[in-house]
Design an enzyme around this catalytic site. Structure first.
Site, PDB file in Angstrom:
ATOM      1  N   ASN A   1      77.300  54.091  13.621  1.00 21.82           N
ATOM      2  CA  ASN A   1      76.407  53.932  14.587  1.00 21.82           C
ATOM      3  C   ASN A   1      75.089  53.614  14.285  1.00 21.82           C
ATOM      4  O   ASN A   1      74.120  54.397  13.900  1.00 21.82           O
ATOM      5  CB  ASN A   1      76.462  55.357  15.564  1.00 21.82           C
ATOM      6  CG  ASN A   1      75.637  55.042  16.581  1.00 21.82           C
ATOM      7  OD1 ASN A   1      75.105  53.815  17.180  1.00 21.82           O
ATOM      8  ND2 ASN A   1      75.153  56.043  17.479  1.00 21.82           N
ATOM      9  N   TRP A   2      74.790  52.504  14.459  1.00 27.38           N
ATOM     10  CA  TRP A   2      73.390  51.883  13.822  1.00 27.38           C
ATOM     11  C   TRP A   2      72.068  52.179  14.795  1.00 27.38           C
ATOM     12  O   TRP A   2      71.153  52.122  14.273  1.00 27.38           O
ATOM     13  CB  TRP A   2      73.224  50.332  13.504  1.00 27.38           C
ATOM     14  CG  TRP A   2      74.142  49.862  12.646  1.00 27.38           C
ATOM     15  CD1 TRP A   2      75.021  50.411  11.769  1.00 27.38           C
ATOM     16  CD2 TRP A   2      74.371  48.556  11.965  1.00 27.38           C
ATOM     17  NE1 TRP A   2      76.026  49.900  11.047  1.00 27.38           N
ATOM     18  CE2 TRP A   2      75.328  48.402  10.948  1.00 27.38           C
ATOM     19  CE3 TRP A   2      73.786  47.155  12.114  1.00 27.38           C
ATOM     20  CZ2 TRP A   2      75.900  47.341  10.267  1.00 27.38           C
ATOM     21  CZ3 TRP A   2      74.154  46.177  11.764  1.00 27.38           C
ATOM     22  CH2 TRP A   2      75.113  46.205  10.730  1.00 27.38           C
ATOM     23  N   LYS A   3      72.456  52.389  16.042  1.00 26.82           N
ATOM     24  CA  LYS A   3      71.550  52.831  17.218  1.00 26.82           C
ATOM     25  C   LYS A   3      70.575  51.571  17.139  1.00 26.82           C
ATOM     26  O   LYS A   3      70.853  50.384  16.968  1.00 26.82           O
ATOM     27  CB  LYS A   3      70.931  54.270  16.811  1.00 26.82           C
ATOM     28  CG  LYS A   3      71.739  55.289  16.353  1.00 26.82           C
ATOM     29  CD  LYS A   3      71.185  56.482  16.323  1.00 26.82           C
ATOM     30  CE  LYS A   3      71.892  57.618  16.111  1.00 26.82           C
ATOM     31  NZ  LYS A   3      71.738  59.035  16.200  1.00 26.82           N
TER      32      LYS A   3
ATOM     33  N   HIS B   1      77.355  58.719  23.848  1.00 28.63           N
ATOM     34  CA  HIS B   1      76.701  59.420  22.935  1.00 28.63           C
ATOM     35  C   HIS B   1      75.764  60.578  23.457  1.00 28.63           C
ATOM     36  O   HIS B   1      75.126  60.058  24.499  1.00 28.63           O
ATOM     37  CB  HIS B   1      76.215  58.326  22.151  1.00 28.63           C
ATOM     38  CG  HIS B   1      75.331  58.695  20.809  1.00 28.63           C
ATOM     39  ND1 HIS B   1      74.075  59.441  20.937  1.00 28.63           N
ATOM     40  CD2 HIS B   1      75.918  58.903  19.687  1.00 28.63           C
ATOM     41  CE1 HIS B   1      73.778  59.612  19.737  1.00 28.63           C
ATOM     42  NE2 HIS B   1      74.906  59.343  18.898  1.00 28.63           N
TER      43      HIS B   1
ATOM     44  N   GLU C   1      72.748  60.578  23.019  1.00 28.75           N
ATOM     45  CA  GLU C   1      71.414  60.211  23.403  1.00 28.75           C
ATOM     46  C   GLU C   1      71.656  59.290  24.693  1.00 28.75           C
ATOM     47  O   GLU C   1      70.655  59.148  25.386  1.00 28.75           O
ATOM     48  CB  GLU C   1      70.854  59.094  22.226  1.00 28.75           C
ATOM     49  CG  GLU C   1      70.542  59.805  21.057  1.00 28.75           C
ATOM     50  CD  GLU C   1      70.941  59.162  19.775  1.00 28.75           C
ATOM     51  OE1 GLU C   1      71.169  58.103  19.577  1.00 28.75           O
ATOM     52  OE2 GLU C   1      70.669  59.874  18.747  1.00 28.75           O
TER      53      GLU C   1
ATOM     54  N   GLU D   1      80.255  65.552  18.391  1.00 26.94           N
ATOM     55  CA  GLU D   1      79.128  65.424  17.894  1.00 26.94           C
ATOM     56  C   GLU D   1      78.104  66.525  18.325  1.00 26.94           C
ATOM     57  O   GLU D   1      77.652  66.368  19.512  1.00 26.94           O
ATOM     58  CB  GLU D   1      78.314  64.314  18.167  1.00 26.94           C
ATOM     59  CG  GLU D   1      79.167  62.909  17.429  1.00 26.94           C
ATOM     60  CD  GLU D   1      78.205  61.866  17.402  1.00 26.94           C
ATOM     61  OE1 GLU D   1      78.228  61.252  16.193  1.00 26.94           O
ATOM     62  OE2 GLU D   1      77.730  61.196  18.377  1.00 26.94           O
TER      63      GLU D   1
ATOM     64  N   GLY E   1      71.109  63.682  13.701  1.00 28.43           N
ATOM     65  CA  GLY E   1      69.819  63.033  13.081  1.00 28.43           C
ATOM     66  C   GLY E   1      68.924  64.273  12.565  1.00 28.43           C
ATOM     67  O   GLY E   1      67.557  64.016  12.604  1.00 28.43           O
TER      68      GLY E   1
ATOM     69  N   SER F   1      74.736  64.470  10.993  1.00 27.52           N
ATOM     70  CA  SER F   1      74.463  64.546   9.838  1.00 27.52           C
ATOM     71  C   SER F   1      75.493  64.593   8.801  1.00 27.52           C
ATOM     72  O   SER F   1      75.267  65.143   7.670  1.00 27.52           O
ATOM     73  CB  SER F   1      73.448  66.026   9.510  1.00 27.52           C
ATOM     74  OG  SER F   1      72.289  65.585  10.448  1.00 27.52           O
TER      75      SER F   1
ATOM     76  N   GLY G   1      75.694  58.197  11.865  1.00 28.19           N
ATOM     77  CA  GLY G   1      74.439  57.646  12.240  1.00 28.19           C
ATOM     78  C   GLY G   1      73.533  57.131  11.125  1.00 28.19           C
ATOM     79  O   GLY G   1      73.807  56.232  10.342  1.00 28.19           O
ATOM     80  N   GLY G   2      72.555  58.075  10.722  1.00 30.06           N
ATOM     81  CA  GLY G   2      71.596  57.679   9.660  1.00 30.06           C
ATOM     82  C   GLY G   2      72.175  56.913   8.277  1.00 30.06           C
ATOM     83  O   GLY G   2      71.733  55.864   7.940  1.00 30.06           O
TER      84      GLY G   2
HETATM   85  C1  PEP Z   1      75.120  59.647  15.669  1.00 29.06           C
HETATM   86  O1  PEP Z   1      73.984  59.456  16.194  1.00 29.06           O
HETATM   87  O2  PEP Z   1      76.273  59.415  16.160  1.00 29.06           O
HETATM   88  C2  PEP Z   1      74.965  60.342  14.430  1.00 29.06           C
HETATM   89  C3  PEP Z   1      76.180  61.126  14.145  1.00 29.06           C
HETATM   90  O3  PEP Z   1      73.850  60.509  13.756  1.00 29.06           O
HETATM   91  P1  PEP Z   1      73.494  61.055  12.285  1.00 29.06           P
HETATM   92  O4  PEP Z   1      74.518  60.831  11.383  1.00 29.06           O
HETATM   93  O5  PEP Z   1      72.199  60.441  11.847  1.00 29.06           O
HETATM   94  O6  PEP Z   1      73.492  62.556  12.422  1.00 29.06           O
END
Ligand code: PEP
Length: 252
Positions: free
Chosen positions: A9-11, A97, A99, A169, A175, A215, A236-237
């Protein structure tokens, strides 16, 4: 047998040239790694989808949207419809998600509309659920996940449900660098699978892919993915660096 999947997920990151470069790099590394048994999905921003699908959307990697409208068409300025995604060959879409749930106030009713529209169009929803830290600390985590799952996706038919991917999640892990322990993640994945078992029966519950997100990175993916009910990750990251992402893809 259920599918192993790693989705990135590049956001709201990368401009079009950076995004195209990253997508091509991921595609190349996935081809080199030859991990046929793992489904690899990337979810770039809307503006990049057409170009990335044209360049790398293939049997090697699938391209997902990060969101879609809960309405079919019309006067909804700024929204992107499911049929628009379908028309460019988008195969997956992240729904719910945390967010979206927290910043854009998307509730289970709205998310259920999105899931239904996507399934009608033949696009696979990646349905996200997760508790915030306070809910975990107060021991409400199972109630929260139970209602996100039952209100968001339990009115689907067996046929529809079988197409779905679920992502657990925990919001406190997204994040933050604070990853759930394999025990915490496995406990919730087993709980979700049991909810599915009670609603849809053994075969569907065993075949449903449930991803862990929060994470997850190259250093911790292997331990998480070795858990019985964890079928991969929503990343994500660590999906923004092709080298890190491919290490996660090859962590099974
Ligand atoms: C996400 O936003 O779906 C996610 C898992 O982010 P991160 O891996 O950065 O915690």
């Amino acid at each position: 047998m259920r599918k192993k999947i790693v989705a990135g997920n590049w956001k709201m990151n990368t401009n079009i040239s950076e995004g195209l470069y990253l997508a091509k790099d991921v595609n190349r590394l996935v081809l080199e790694a030859n991990t046929r048994e793992v489904g690899v999905i990337i979810a770039p921003p809307f503006t990049h989808l057409t170009e990335i699908i044209r360049n790398v959307g293939s049997s090697t990697i699938s391209v997902s949207a990060q969101n879609c409208s809960s309405e079919q068409k019309g006067a909804f300025t700024g929204e992107v419809s499911v049929s628009m995604l379908h028309s460019i060959g988008c195969t997956h879409c992240i729904v719910g998600h945390s967010e979206r749930r927290s910043y854009f106030h998307e509730d289970n009713v709205i998310l259920n509309k999105k899931v239904k529209l996507l399934l009608q169009a033949g696009i696979i929803p990646i349905y996200c659920c997760g508790e915030v830290l306070k809910e975990r600390e107060e021991g409400k985590l199972f109630d929260v996940i139970s209602s996100q799952i039952s209100d968001g996706i339990f009115n689907l038919t067996d046929y529809e449900f079988k197409k779905l991917i679920i992502a657990y999640e925990p919001v406190w892990a997204i994040g933050t660098g604070v990853v759930a322990t394999p025990q915490q993640a496995q406990e919730m994945h087993a709980f979700i699978r049991d909810l599915i078992f009670k609603k849809y029966g053994s075969a569907i519950s065993q075949d449903t892919t449930i991803l862990y997100g929060g994470s997850c990175n190259a250093a911790n993916a292997k331990e998480l993915f070795s858990c019985k009910d964890i079928d991969g990750g929503l990343i994500g990251g660590a999906s923004l660096k092709a080298d890190d992402f491919i290490k996660i893809v090859t962590s099974f």
